[in-house]
Design an enzyme around this catalytic site. Sequence first.
Site, mmCIF file in Angstrom:
data_model
loop_
_atom_site.group_PDB
_atom_site.id
_atom_site.type_symbol
_atom_site.label_atom_id
_atom_site.label_comp_id
_atom_site.label_asym_id
_atom_site.label_seq_id
_atom_site.Cartn_x
_atom_site.Cartn_y
_atom_site.Cartn_z
ATOM 1 N N TYR A 1 5.142 -0.665 8.337
ATOM 2 C CA TYR A 1 4.448 0.506 8.568
ATOM 3 C C TYR A 1 5.568 1.498 8.298
ATOM 4 C CZ TYR A 1 1.561 4.271 10.168
ATOM 5 O OH TYR A 1 0.657 5.503 10.220
ATOM 6 N N THR B 1 0.745 -1.141 0.089
ATOM 7 C CA THR B 1 0.008 0.127 0.120
ATOM 8 C C THR B 1 0.769 1.139 -0.167
ATOM 9 O OG1 THR B 1 -1.735 -1.294 1.010
ATOM 10 C CG2 THR B 1 -1.852 1.384 1.506
HETATM 11 P P1 NAD Z 1 -7.799 4.159 9.337
HETATM 12 O O1 NAD Z 1 -7.038 2.805 9.469
HETATM 13 O O2 NAD Z 1 -8.937 4.657 10.215
HETATM 14 O O3 NAD Z 1 -7.764 4.546 7.816
HETATM 15 C C1 NAD Z 1 -7.199 4.042 6.882
HETATM 16 C C2 NAD Z 1 -8.046 3.837 5.708
HETATM 17 O O4 NAD Z 1 -7.484 3.446 4.572
HETATM 18 C C3 NAD Z 1 -9.056 2.841 5.969
HETATM 19 O O5 NAD Z 1 -10.356 3.337 5.397
HETATM 20 C C4 NAD Z 1 -8.687 1.462 5.097
HETATM 21 O O6 NAD Z 1 -9.831 0.816 4.747
HETATM 22 C C5 NAD Z 1 -8.174 2.282 3.956
HETATM 23 N N1 NAD Z 1 -7.044 1.367 3.134
HETATM 24 C C6 NAD Z 1 -6.015 0.700 3.847
HETATM 25 N N2 NAD Z 1 -5.533 0.154 2.737
HETATM 26 C C7 NAD Z 1 -6.031 0.632 1.750
HETATM 27 C C8 NAD Z 1 -5.808 0.240 0.386
HETATM 28 N N3 NAD Z 1 -4.678 -0.563 0.017
HETATM 29 N N4 NAD Z 1 -6.551 0.667 -0.805
HETATM 30 C C9 NAD Z 1 -7.539 1.603 -0.482
HETATM 31 N N5 NAD Z 1 -7.895 1.933 0.768
HETATM 32 C C10 NAD Z 1 -7.034 1.445 1.941
HETATM 33 O O7 NAD Z 1 -6.538 5.059 9.956
HETATM 34 P P2 NAD Z 1 -6.380 6.442 10.348
HETATM 35 O O8 NAD Z 1 -6.074 6.743 11.697
HETATM 36 O O9 NAD Z 1 -7.539 7.254 9.541
HETATM 37 O O10 NAD Z 1 -5.150 7.069 9.523
HETATM 38 C C11 NAD Z 1 -5.181 7.676 7.991
HETATM 39 C C12 NAD Z 1 -3.934 7.862 7.605
HETATM 40 O O11 NAD Z 1 -3.148 8.868 8.436
HETATM 41 C C13 NAD Z 1 -3.165 6.574 7.617
HETATM 42 O O12 NAD Z 1 -2.286 6.798 6.413
HETATM 43 C C14 NAD Z 1 -2.176 6.687 8.505
HETATM 44 O O13 NAD Z 1 -0.856 6.149 8.316
HETATM 45 C C15 NAD Z 1 -1.898 8.183 8.761
HETATM 46 N N6 NAD Z 1 -1.507 8.380 10.157
HETATM 47 C C16 NAD Z 1 -2.696 8.388 11.241
HETATM 48 C C17 NAD Z 1 -2.309 8.589 12.716
HETATM 49 C C18 NAD Z 1 -3.156 8.362 13.678
HETATM 50 O O14 NAD Z 1 -2.903 8.585 14.895
HETATM 51 N N7 NAD Z 1 -4.339 8.138 13.464
HETATM 52 C C19 NAD Z 1 -0.761 9.040 12.886
HETATM 53 C C20 NAD Z 1 0.059 9.059 11.801
HETATM 54 C C21 NAD Z 1 -0.460 8.884 10.405
#
Ligand code: NAD
Length: 318
Positions: free
Chosen positions: A147, A94
Site C-alpha cells: 500500500y 492497482t
Molecule cells: P474503500 O476501500 O472504501 O474504497 C476503495 C474503492 O476502490 C472501493 O469501492 C473498491 O471496490 C475500489 N477499488 C479497489 N481496487 C480497485 C480497482 N483495481 N479497480 C476499480 N476499483 C477498485 O476505501 P476509502 O477509505 O473510501 O478510500 C478511498 C481512497 O482514499 C483510496 O485510494 C485510499 O487509499 C485513499 N485514502 C483513504 C484514507 C481513509 O482514511 N479512508 C486515508 C488515506 C487515503
Amino acid sequence: MNRSKTILVTGGAGFIGSHLCEKLLGGGNKVLCLDNFFTGSKNNVVHLLGNKNFSIIKHDITKPIFLKPDQIYNLACPASPIHYQKNPIKTIKTSTFGIINMLGMAKKSKARFLQASTSEVYGDPKLHPQKESYWGNVNPIGIRSCYDEGKRVAETLCFDYHREHKVDIRVARIFNTYGPRMQENDGRVVSNFIVQALQGKPITIYGDGSQTRSFCYVDDLVEGLMALMNKSNLTGPVNLGNPTEITIAELAKKVISLTNSLSVLKRKQLPKDDPHRRKPSISIAQKSLKWKPKIHLQKGLQRTIQYFQANKNDQEEK
Ligand code: NAD
Ligand code: UDP
C-alpha cells in the site's frame, strides 16, 4: 458561469468515493462512478441510481478503458490494512498499472487528474506533525509496503506524467478519515470500535494504545478534495486531514462513552510496522485552499455511531 462537468470517480462505490459522488452530483455535474466492487458496494450509491446524471461502470482500473471526462478523481484502491494485505500484489497493480491507465486517460482526454494519496507515504514518521516536504520513513519490504510504496510510486507517476505529458495533476495526501458507510468488517479502528461497542463485545486495542492518529470526518475531507481539484496551479502534494491528535486508547474510551457501552478493553498484538504517531500539518491546505476541517471528533463520531446503529437495526429487521 460554472459549466457542469463530466467527472469520473474511480473507487466511487467505496466509503469516501460514495460521499464524493453524492456531493459532485449535488453540484449539477455528470458523475461516472467506476468500481470493481472489491471493497466498495452498490449499497453505498443505491440512493444515487435514480439520478439521470449518475452512472455506474463496473470495471477494474488495472485494465484499460477509455472515457472522456473533464476531471478524474482516482480513489480506486483498498484502504484498510486487512483488505490491502489480502492480495498485496493486486494492491500494487492497482497503484501502478491502474494509475497508468487512468493517467493515460487524463492525457488523451485532457482531464484534470486528482490522486487520492495517503499519509502512509510518510510511513512511521520521524517528523511530527507531518509536512508535505517530509520524504517519509517507509519500510519497502514489509506487510504495509504494498500500500505505502504503491501510493508512493503512484505519486511519482503523477509527477512524471505532469512533467513529461503536461497532465494537469493534483495530489492529495489523505489522513485517517471516518464516517458513515465505512464497512462494518473493514478492520479500521473507528468502525471496529463502534461496532464492538454497539454489540457489547470487547474493544480490541492493538499494542498498548499509546499510538496516535488524527481523524477527519468524511464531509470535511470531501470538501478538501474538491477544493484542491478546483484550484488552479496547485499540483500538491497537499495534506488533507484533521490535525486533532488522539491516542487509540483515548479513542476507545470516547467510543465507549458515546455509545454507553458495557464493552471492556482487550489488548491484541500490535501489527508489524504500525506507525507510532500521525498528525497532519495542514498549513498549505489552509493557506492555498482556504480549507480546514469543521467537524469536531465528538460530533463526527456521534453521526457515525448513528449510522452503524441504524444499520444494525436494519439487519435485525431482515
Ligand atoms: P474503500 O476501500 O472504501 O474504497 C476503495 C474503492 O476502490 C472501493 O469501492 C473498491 O471496490 C475500489 N477499488 C479497489 N481496487 C480497485 C480497482 N483495481 N479497480 C476499480 N476499483 C477498485 O476505501 P476509502 O477509505 O473510501 O478510500 C478511498 C481512497 O482514499 C483510496 O485510494 C485510499 O487509499 C485513499 N485514502 C483513504 C484514507 C481513509 O482514511 N479512508 C486515508 C488515506 C487515503
Ligand atoms: N487499531 C486498534 N484496534 C483495532 C483496529 C486498529 O487498536 O481494532 C489500531 C491500529 O493498530 C492503528 C490504529 O488503530 O494503530 C489505526 O488503525 P487503522 O487500521 O484504522 O488505520 P491506519 O493504521 O492505516 O492508520
